[in-house]
Design an enzyme around this catalytic site. Structure first.
Site, PDB file in Angstrom:
ATOM      1  N   HIS A   1       0.945  -1.301  -0.003  1.00 40.11           N
ATOM      2  CA  HIS A   1      -0.027   0.073  -0.087  1.00 40.11           C
ATOM      3  C   HIS A   1       0.728   1.274  -0.144  1.00 40.11           C
ATOM      4  O   HIS A   1       0.456   2.381   0.325  1.00 40.11           O
ATOM      5  CB  HIS A   1      -0.954  -0.127   1.174  1.00 40.11           C
TER       6      HIS A   1
ATOM      7  N   CYS B   1       4.410  14.460  -6.157  1.00 42.97           N
ATOM      8  CA  CYS B   1       3.633  15.273  -6.631  1.00 42.97           C
ATOM      9  C   CYS B   1       2.785  14.795  -8.005  1.00 42.97           C
ATOM     10  O   CYS B   1       3.349  14.006  -8.766  1.00 42.97           O
ATOM     11  CB  CYS B   1       4.576  16.537  -7.358  1.00 42.97           C
TER      12      CYS B   1
ATOM     13  N   ASN C   1      -1.981 -13.885  15.847  1.00 47.16           N
ATOM     14  CA  ASN C   1      -2.938 -12.591  16.070  1.00 47.16           C
ATOM     15  C   ASN C   1      -3.726 -12.899  17.437  1.00 47.16           C
ATOM     16  O   ASN C   1      -3.751 -14.211  17.616  1.00 47.16           O
ATOM     17  CB  ASN C   1      -4.004 -12.557  14.943  1.00 47.16           C
TER      18      ASN C   1
HETATM   19  P1  NAD Z   1      -6.819  -4.080  10.450  1.00 48.19           P
HETATM   20  O1  NAD Z   1      -6.691  -2.764  11.210  1.00 48.19           O
HETATM   21  O2  NAD Z   1      -7.882  -4.405   9.544  1.00 48.19           O
HETATM   22  O3  NAD Z   1      -6.640  -5.254  11.597  1.00 48.19           O
HETATM   23  C1  NAD Z   1      -5.513  -5.327  12.583  1.00 48.19           C
HETATM   24  C2  NAD Z   1      -5.388  -6.782  12.915  1.00 48.19           C
HETATM   25  O4  NAD Z   1      -4.333  -6.631  13.905  1.00 48.19           O
HETATM   26  C3  NAD Z   1      -6.445  -7.389  13.812  1.00 48.19           C
HETATM   27  O5  NAD Z   1      -6.753  -8.764  13.343  1.00 48.19           O
HETATM   28  C4  NAD Z   1      -6.089  -7.548  15.197  1.00 48.19           C
HETATM   29  O6  NAD Z   1      -6.734  -8.647  16.092  1.00 48.19           O
HETATM   30  C5  NAD Z   1      -4.716  -7.466  14.976  1.00 48.19           C
HETATM   31  N1  NAD Z   1      -3.868  -7.151  16.248  1.00 48.19           N
HETATM   32  C6  NAD Z   1      -4.068  -6.119  17.229  1.00 48.19           C
HETATM   33  N2  NAD Z   1      -3.305  -6.170  18.033  1.00 48.19           N
HETATM   34  C7  NAD Z   1      -2.298  -6.939  17.697  1.00 48.19           C
HETATM   35  C8  NAD Z   1      -0.922  -7.400  18.215  1.00 48.19           C
HETATM   36  N3  NAD Z   1      -0.545  -6.676  19.224  1.00 48.19           N
HETATM   37  N4  NAD Z   1      -0.188  -8.388  17.543  1.00 48.19           N
HETATM   38  C9  NAD Z   1      -0.736  -8.824  16.402  1.00 48.19           C
HETATM   39  N5  NAD Z   1      -1.985  -8.687  15.837  1.00 48.19           N
HETATM   40  C10 NAD Z   1      -2.457  -7.728  16.583  1.00 48.19           C
HETATM   41  O7  NAD Z   1      -5.375  -4.401   9.861  1.00 48.19           O
HETATM   42  P2  NAD Z   1      -5.030  -4.812   8.352  1.00 48.19           P
HETATM   43  O8  NAD Z   1      -5.670  -6.059   8.086  1.00 48.19           O
HETATM   44  O9  NAD Z   1      -3.730  -4.498   8.189  1.00 48.19           O
HETATM   45  O10 NAD Z   1      -5.680  -3.776   7.476  1.00 48.19           O
HETATM   46  C11 NAD Z   1      -5.794  -2.465   7.663  1.00 48.19           C
HETATM   47  C12 NAD Z   1      -5.219  -1.609   6.439  1.00 48.19           C
HETATM   48  O11 NAD Z   1      -4.914  -0.385   7.046  1.00 48.19           O
HETATM   49  C13 NAD Z   1      -4.155  -2.051   5.972  1.00 48.19           C
HETATM   50  O12 NAD Z   1      -4.376  -2.200   4.478  1.00 48.19           O
HETATM   51  C14 NAD Z   1      -3.303  -1.100   6.167  1.00 48.19           C
HETATM   52  O13 NAD Z   1      -2.561  -0.507   4.894  1.00 48.19           O
HETATM   53  C15 NAD Z   1      -3.833  -0.034   6.617  1.00 48.19           C
HETATM   54  N6  NAD Z   1      -3.133   0.593   8.141  1.00 48.19           N
HETATM   55  C16 NAD Z   1      -1.819   0.546   8.473  1.00 48.19           C
HETATM   56  C17 NAD Z   1      -1.267   0.955   9.525  1.00 48.19           C
HETATM   57  C18 NAD Z   1       0.215   0.915   9.685  1.00 48.19           C
HETATM   58  O14 NAD Z   1       0.951   1.310   8.667  1.00 48.19           O
HETATM   59  N7  NAD Z   1       0.772   0.716  10.992  1.00 48.19           N
HETATM   60  C19 NAD Z   1      -2.128   1.325  10.513  1.00 48.19           C
HETATM   61  C20 NAD Z   1      -3.509   1.212  10.282  1.00 48.19           C
HETATM   62  C21 NAD Z   1      -3.934   0.853   9.186  1.00 48.19           C
END
Ligand code: NAD
Length: 245
Positions: free
Chosen positions: A119, A127, A214
């Site tokens: 992503h 830009c 997870n």
């Molecule tokens: P999500 O937000 O949909 O889900 C997060 C997952 O992490 C859940 O299944 C949850 O149970 C699990 N989780 C929570 N705490 C945890 C821990 N301590 N250890 C392991 N797992 C844990 O996340 P997703 O599936 O990555 O999708 C969200 C989208 O949002 C992604 O596409 C991403 O690009 C973006 N995003 C990125 C960031 C970042 O860059 N850090 C943060 C938020 C969202």
């Protein structure tokens, strides 16, 4: 759990091609909340600020929130042990790549070298007119929206917004890894975001064993996961690291 951890360590040691597929959960213990769930960012912010069409017409409004989320709040986050252990697995030839949905740069900061950012990455801005890429560290976020020095166009963070395609190289590299994989380790992803979630599903179809880390079960757990290691990313990966190194 310890039997499952031992089995996982054995599979990883014997595998010729292991990759990790990471989601927002791996960065939760670095202080970055996920998007969804009780403490998710979308409970506080309107996802519309990351909609490309809306951004193009309302860039100043969007940048107020983008700055707060990604450049004030995210800026101080540091890699945690989960990021570091994946990096150590790579340097010990136990991991070929990390495919990440995250845009926080923490895998690189932890020392991982082969990272496919599905992503994009928030530490760069682009830009939309001339394509010039800027380091976030060189941007004065006091004046928003930030603009290109060449043509005065508004800069956009170099991660994908809703309505944008996946960066072609990251897409191709991620699926190529999935096709070759013998083991895929999913860390902290709900599996609800497509097409990213097709990466571990492709690995499974190609014959890989899926290990999932997870604290909560996900849609992967009941569909493609072979070994579910329930727990936080740092706790589980520290235990796995002790068996591997
Ligand atoms: P999500 O937000 O949909 O889900 C997060 C997952 O992490 C859940 O299944 C949850 O149970 C699990 N989780 C929570 N705490 C945890 C821990 N301590 N250890 C392991 N797992 C844990 O996340 P997703 O599936 O990555 O999708 C969200 C989208 O949002 C992604 O596409 C991403 O690009 C973006 N995003 C990125 C960031 C970042 O860059 N850090 C943060 C938020 C969202």
């Amino acid at each position: 759990m310890s039997i499952l951890l031992k089995e996982s360590a054995k599979l990883i040691r014997e595998s010729n091609f292991t990759f990790a597929f990471t989601g927002a959960g791996i960065s939760v213990e670095s202080g970055i909340p996920p998007f969804r769930g009780e403490h998710g960012l979308w409970n506080k912010y309107d996802p519309q600020v990351l909609d490309l069409g809306y951004f193009l017409n309302n860039s100043e409004h969007c940048w107020t929130y983008i700055r707060e989320i990604f450049y004030d709040f995210f800026a101080n986050a540091k890699p945690n042990d989960a990021h570091r252990i994946l990096a150590k697995m790579e340097s010990n030839k136990l991991l070929k790549a990390v495919v990440t949905q995250n845009i926080d740069n923490l895998h690189y900061e932890a020392g991982s070298e082969t990272v496919y950012e599905f992503h994009g990455n928030s530490k760069k801005l682009k830009c939309l007119k001339c394509g010039k890429v800027y380091d976030a560290g060189d941007i004065d976020f006091e004046n928003i929206p930030p603009k290109c020095v060449h043509d005065g166009e508004v800069l956009k963070p170099n991660f994908i917004f809703f309505g944008e395609g996946i960066p072609p190289d990251a897409y191709a590299d991620s699926f190529a890894a999935a096709e070759k994989a013998e083991v895929c380790i999913i860390v902290g992803s709900t599996g609800e975001v497509t097409p990213a979630s097709y990466v571990p599903r492709t690995a499974k179809q190609a014959g890989a064993t899926i290990i999932e880390i997870n604290p909560e079960e996900t849609i992967f757990t009941s569909s493609i996961t072979d070994i579910y290691l329930k727990g936080k990313a740092t706790e589980v990966l520290r235990q796995l690291g002790e068996l591997l190194f």
